[in-house]
Design a protein around this motif. Structure first.
Motif: not given
Ligand code: MG
Ligand code: MG
Length: 246
Positions: A36, A70, A90
């Motif tokens: 991420t 998430i 997400v």
């Protein structure tokens, strides 16, 4: 409440457009196996390339420009080495400062293949936001907006988070008034021309109680069930609500 002039709203429209373009690129880039942090790096570069500044970097000590949350993480997730997995839900939340004004927007993205349950959660959240924006007409109240959002979400068998809410936005990223995703018809501040608010339903499959996430920044659902979040910055105009972050 800071009511904005048409000139100020024009600057926010420009900033909001930049923000929407960046979110488009980030959403397209989401893929299985991606850490991420990579999305945060991309956001940093895209903001700088467009002559804007990140709103969230160093805000309350947040060390990234993009919030990446998430599944059970509702908002404020910290980008990290954690890799996105197939089926993850997400949430990408980004704010930019452009020509003195902030805009704020969030999207919910399903990574890879979506279960029908998660697909419905995202669809309900998008529709809740659409209904909330639609209700944000001059003369209506923020109670009307929150009520419309909550009633729709409840009609779909889900609930909204109470402890996290939308907000006014402008020279500051968080301004008065508060914009809850629940309320009573006719109650709360009356919407006036020039008000700019971030409307951001956070919808949960399970209970609405929240807890602090393990990264020290995120809020998670207390029951660890998934949550979706979609947000737009919206100007109240005499011609109706205008989405600035599109
Ligand atoms: Mg946001
Ligand atoms: Mg916001």
């Amino acid at each position: 409440m800071h009511l904005k002039t048409p000139q100020e709203i024009q600057l926010m429209r420009e900033g909001g457009h930049i923000l929407a373009e960046i979110l488009d690129v980030l959403v397209d880039a989401v893929r299985v196996g991606m850490p991420t942090k990579e999305l945060d790096t991309m956001a940093r570069e895209l903001i700088t390339a467009r002559g804007a500044k990140p709103s969230f970097l160093n805000y309350n000590g947040f060390p990234a420009v993009l919030c990446v949350s998430i599944n059970e993480e509702i908002v404020h997730g910290l980008p990290s080495e954690r890799k996105l997995k197939d089926g993850d839900l997400v949430k990408l939340d980004l704010g930019v400062l452009y020509k003195g004004f902030h805009t704020d927007s969030a999207r919910s993205v399903i990574v890879g293949s979506a279960s029908p349950k998660i697909r419905k959660l995202v669809d309900v959240t998008a529709e809740a936001l659409r209904i909330g924006i639609d209700t944000a007409q001059v003369g209506k109240t923020l109670g009307d907006v929150g009520y419309a959002i909550h009633e729709y979400v409840k009609s779909q068998g889900y609930d909204v988070v109470r402890d996290l809410i939308g907000h006014g936005i402008g020279a500051e990223v968080h301004e008065e008034p508060e914009v809850p995703n629940y309320g009573k018809p006719g109650q709360g501040p009356v919407l006036k021309v020039g008000l700019v608010i971030a409307i951001e339903p956070m919808v949960v499959i399970g209970g609405h109680k929240i807890a602090n996430g393990p990264d020290g920044f995120s809020y998670i659902t207390a029951d660890k069930k998934p949550s979706a979040h979609i947000e737009h910055t919206v100007a109240i105009t005499e011609n109706g609500p205008e989405i600035l972050t599109k």
